[in-house]
Design a protein around this motif. Structure first.
Motif, PDB file in Angstrom:
ATOM      1  N   GLY A 260     -16.735  20.638  29.089  1.00 37.98           N
ATOM      2  CA  GLY A 260     -16.722  20.008  27.769  1.00 37.98           C
ATOM      3  C   GLY A 260     -17.799  18.966  27.549  1.00 37.98           C
ATOM      4  O   GLY A 260     -17.650  18.082  26.690  1.00 37.98           O
ATOM      5  N   PHE A 261     -18.920  19.056  28.301  1.00 35.40           N
ATOM      6  CA  PHE A 261     -20.017  18.111  28.112  1.00 35.40           C
ATOM      7  C   PHE A 261     -20.856  18.494  26.893  1.00 35.40           C
ATOM      8  O   PHE A 261     -20.898  19.655  26.485  1.00 35.40           O
ATOM      9  N   GLU A 262     -21.561  17.506  26.346  1.00 38.29           N
ATOM     10  CA  GLU A 262     -22.484  17.703  25.237  1.00 38.29           C
ATOM     11  C   GLU A 262     -23.848  17.138  25.624  1.00 38.29           C
ATOM     12  O   GLU A 262     -23.931  16.167  26.370  1.00 38.29           O
ATOM     13  N   THR A 263     -24.911  17.741  25.110  1.00 44.90           N
ATOM     14  CA  THR A 263     -26.257  17.232  25.358  1.00 44.90           C
ATOM     15  C   THR A 263     -26.628  16.222  24.278  1.00 44.90           C
ATOM     16  O   THR A 263     -26.638  16.555  23.089  1.00 44.90           O
TER      17      THR A 263
ATOM     18  N   ALA B 191     -40.536  17.515  35.189  1.00 41.14           N
ATOM     19  CA  ALA B 191     -39.213  18.126  35.058  1.00 41.14           C
ATOM     20  C   ALA B 191     -38.505  17.514  33.852  1.00 41.14           C
ATOM     21  O   ALA B 191     -38.582  16.314  33.612  1.00 41.14           O
ATOM     22  N   VAL B 192     -37.842  18.371  33.090  1.00 38.97           N
ATOM     23  CA  VAL B 192     -37.088  17.924  31.920  1.00 38.97           C
ATOM     24  C   VAL B 192     -35.627  18.293  32.120  1.00 38.97           C
ATOM     25  O   VAL B 192     -35.311  19.437  32.445  1.00 38.97           O
ATOM     26  N   GLY B 193     -34.745  17.330  31.953  1.00 32.86           N
ATOM     27  CA  GLY B 193     -33.316  17.580  32.117  1.00 32.86           C
ATOM     28  C   GLY B 193     -32.542  17.189  30.874  1.00 32.86           C
ATOM     29  O   GLY B 193     -33.028  16.432  30.027  1.00 32.86           O
ATOM     30  N   ASP B 194     -31.350  17.726  30.756  1.00 33.89           N
ATOM     31  CA  ASP B 194     -30.452  17.356  29.666  1.00 33.89           C
ATOM     32  C   ASP B 194     -29.616  16.152  30.083  1.00 33.89           C
ATOM     33  O   ASP B 194     -29.142  16.075  31.212  1.00 33.89           O
ATOM     34  N   ILE B 195     -29.452  15.221  29.163  1.00 34.21           N
ATOM     35  CA  ILE B 195     -28.515  14.113  29.356  1.00 34.21           C
ATOM     36  C   ILE B 195     -27.190  14.594  28.795  1.00 34.21           C
ATOM     37  O   ILE B 195     -27.019  14.738  27.585  1.00 34.21           O
ATOM     38  N   ARG B 196     -26.255  14.889  29.693  1.00 31.59           N
ATOM     39  CA  ARG B 196     -25.001  15.546  29.327  1.00 31.59           C
ATOM     40  C   ARG B 196     -23.852  14.542  29.377  1.00 31.59           C
ATOM     41  O   ARG B 196     -23.708  13.798  30.347  1.00 31.59           O
ATOM     42  N   VAL B 197     -23.027  14.540  28.347  1.00 28.12           N
ATOM     43  CA  VAL B 197     -21.949  13.555  28.228  1.00 28.12           C
ATOM     44  C   VAL B 197     -20.646  14.232  27.835  1.00 28.12           C
ATOM     45  O   VAL B 197     -20.627  15.134  26.997  1.00 28.12           O
ATOM     46  N   LYS B 198     -19.569  13.778  28.455  1.00 22.70           N
ATOM     47  CA  LYS B 198     -18.231  14.159  28.013  1.00 22.70           C
ATOM     48  C   LYS B 198     -17.590  12.899  27.442  1.00 22.70           C
ATOM     49  O   LYS B 198     -17.404  11.907  28.149  1.00 22.70           O
ATOM     50  N   PHE B 199     -17.280  12.933  26.158  1.00 25.34           N
ATOM     51  CA  PHE B 199     -16.659  11.797  25.493  1.00 25.34           C
ATOM     52  C   PHE B 199     -15.137  11.924  25.594  1.00 25.34           C
ATOM     53  O   PHE B 199     -14.570  12.927  25.179  1.00 25.34           O
TER      54      PHE B 199
ATOM     55  N   ARG C 131     -22.028   9.598  17.523  1.00 25.58           N
ATOM     56  CA  ARG C 131     -23.337   9.812  16.900  1.00 25.58           C
ATOM     57  C   ARG C 131     -24.374   8.830  17.416  1.00 25.58           C
ATOM     58  O   ARG C 131     -25.568   9.157  17.485  1.00 25.58           O
ATOM     59  N   PHE C 132     -23.951   7.646  17.775  1.00 25.95           N
ATOM     60  CA  PHE C 132     -24.872   6.627  18.297  1.00 25.95           C
ATOM     61  C   PHE C 132     -25.604   7.154  19.528  1.00 25.95           C
ATOM     62  O   PHE C 132     -26.793   6.879  19.731  1.00 25.95           O
ATOM     63  N   TYR C 133     -24.916   7.940  20.351  1.00 29.36           N
ATOM     64  CA  TYR C 133     -25.508   8.469  21.581  1.00 29.36           C
ATOM     65  C   TYR C 133     -26.499   9.587  21.296  1.00 29.36           C
ATOM     66  O   TYR C 133     -27.431   9.800  22.067  1.00 29.36           O
ATOM     67  N   TYR C 134     -26.292  10.286  20.211  1.00 34.13           N
ATOM     68  CA  TYR C 134     -27.245  11.323  19.813  1.00 34.13           C
ATOM     69  C   TYR C 134     -28.504  10.710  19.199  1.00 34.13           C
ATOM     70  O   TYR C 134     -29.598  11.260  19.333  1.00 34.13           O
TER      71      TYR C 134
ATOM     72  N   TYR D  49     -27.009  14.219  34.593  1.00 30.41           N
ATOM     73  CA  TYR D  49     -28.323  14.737  34.221  1.00 30.41           C
ATOM     74  C   TYR D  49     -28.470  16.125  34.834  1.00 30.41           C
ATOM     75  O   TYR D  49     -28.329  16.287  36.044  1.00 30.41           O
ATOM     76  N   VAL D  50     -28.748  17.124  33.992  1.00 33.63           N
ATOM     77  CA  VAL D  50     -28.764  18.509  34.462  1.00 33.63           C
ATOM     78  C   VAL D  50     -29.980  19.236  33.898  1.00 33.63           C
ATOM     79  O   VAL D  50     -30.210  19.205  32.679  1.00 33.63           O
ATOM     80  N   GLU D  51     -30.756  19.902  34.762  1.00 31.15           N
ATOM     81  CA  GLU D  51     -31.846  20.750  34.292  1.00 31.15           C
ATOM     82  C   GLU D  51     -31.263  22.062  33.778  1.00 31.15           C
ATOM     83  O   GLU D  51     -30.358  22.629  34.398  1.00 31.15           O
ATOM     84  N   LYS D  52     -31.771  22.553  32.655  1.00 32.93           N
ATOM     85  CA  LYS D  52     -31.240  23.790  32.082  1.00 32.93           C
ATOM     86  C   LYS D  52     -31.452  24.971  33.009  1.00 32.93           C
ATOM     87  O   LYS D  52     -30.674  25.926  33.012  1.00 32.93           O
ATOM     88  N   GLU D  53     -32.547  24.915  33.802  1.00 32.60           N
ATOM     89  CA  GLU D  53     -32.805  26.009  34.730  1.00 32.60           C
ATOM     90  C   GLU D  53     -31.785  26.044  35.861  1.00 32.60           C
ATOM     91  O   GLU D  53     -31.642  27.052  36.548  1.00 32.60           O
TER      92      GLU D  53
END
Length: 377
Positions: free
Chosen positions: A170-173, A345-353, A362-365, A154-158
């Motif tokens: 290589g993570f994706e949000t 606070a809003v964070g990105d849920i970041r995943v490396k598949f 796609r299920f995770y998106y 979990y990563v905040e964009k800021e």
């Protein structure tokens, strides 16, 4: 005895994998400041308490000329995808000292805003990339596992440095994590709320699995931690429940408005000064929320009772904005005055598949993520 092995040496830099951190790593993590400048910034205080409950955890230790530069920890667990277990690795700790950081933070921010790719010759990337590409390399006992793995954080964009690092790796949000506050200055315990008995744990797990069947990353690793699961009963039937852990953060910085209002005005009021400690944030961290349809409003009494049970005024809940539970709680209202002063606070849920098919990714998106409060504290 800690298990340790050196896996890479590059000039004066060495990287090793340890299953148990040494005192130098513990001191580094205790001193690490979390959060984003301009918002709430803090240090965790419960590292030593929680370490035995993290399951299989691997610390990537970076040193230069024998001096500790930082660490990244992979916490191995089973999460669930369409109710089937998935090998997953949560990035629990990411603490790097100055020598590996960019010399121009502002330049990196500008480059990211211009949508330029981060530089590929980053030293940290060079040393850690292979473990993100194949987490089974952390321990030879895993052997060659061609199956799919998930690495997530979990990563905040800021938080530009951490966000850019996950981008390089290589993570994706796949979603957005929202911090939700519930507060009562004088919480009262509802007579319908009770601690969960041992005989009802199987029932709760069954209810949770059904409740979160359309969520990703659902994990039961720390449900029932510290016997802190509370339930709401009607006529002897359990109709709602949640895990409620008492937590303490050492505060470094308040958000701007709250800093001015809280430290200069509110803390001087006798009513509030008995509840607030300017140097620490004491709260209840909540996860494993469940309710029977039609009993949504019981959640407010449940959260208030959790605060009263631990003599605290504040509860924090982390939720994916795609989750129906997020909508339910926001629509309940009456969450207390604290949320009016702190911008969530809003964070990105970041995943490396790792070795995943596009149709399964796609299920995770498309589906919400389950957020464990244990991972956030």
């Amino acid at each position: 005895m800690a298990s340790q092995s050196e896996v890479l040496k590059y000039l004066k830099l060495s990287i090793s994998v340890e299953e148990e951190p040494g005192n130098d790593v513990k001191e580094l993590l205790a001193d690490t400041v979390l959060g984003t400048p301009g918002k709430l910034r803090y240090r965790h205080t419960s590292f030593n308490t929680k370490l035995p409950f993290l399951g299989q955890i691997y610390f990537i230790i970076l040193k230069k000329s024998g001096k500790l530069l930082g660490c990244i920890a992979f916490s191995k667990r089973d999460t669930f995808h369409k109710q089937a277990p998935v090998h997953s690795w949560y990035i629990r700790y990411f603490s790097i000292r100055a020598p590996l950081r960019s010399k121009s933070h502002k330049l990196k921010r500008r480059k990211r805003q211009e949508k330029e790719k981060p530089k590929r010759d980053n030293l940290l990337k060079l040393t850690a990339q292979k473990f993100f590409d194949d987490p089974t390399q952390l321990d030879e006992k895993f052997g060659d596992d061609p199956g799919g793995h998930l690495v997530y954080a979990y990563v905040e964009k800021e938080n530009v440095r951490s966000w850019d690092f996950t981008e390089m790796i290589g993570f994706e949000t796949v979603g957005r994590l929202h911090t939700n506050f519930f507060s009562r200055f004088y919480p009262k315990k509802d007579p319908h709320v009770h601690s969960l008995g041992e005989k009802d744990k199987k029932l709760i797990l069954s209810n949770l699995r059904e409740f979160y069947q359309d969520h990703t990353f659902y994990t039961e690793q720390n449900i029932f931690f510290g016997n802190n699961y509370l339930v709401w009963k009607k006529d002897g039937e359990i109709v709602a429940g949640c895990q409620a852990n008492p937590e303490v953060w050492k505060l470094v910085e308040y958000p701007g408005l709250l800093n001015k209002l809280f430290l200069k005005v509110l803390i001087r009021l006798p009513v509030l000064s008995r509840r607030f400690d300017p140097g620490y944030l004491k709260f209840i961290a909540i996860e494993g929320i469940w309710y029977k349809k039609g009993y949504e409003k019981c959640l407010l009494q449940l959260f208030e009772s959790a605060c009263a049970h631990h003599d605290l005024y504040l509860a924090i809940i982390w939720l994916d904005s795609k989750s129906p539970l997020y909508t339910t709680i926001r629509h309940l209202g009456h969450l207390g005055i604290i949320e009016k002063f702190i911008k969530p606070a809003v964070g990105d849920i970041r995943v490396k598949f790792v070795n995943w098919k596009d149709q399964d990714k796609r299920f995770y998106y498309e589906h919400p993520a389950y957020i464990s409060c244990f991972d956030m504290t």
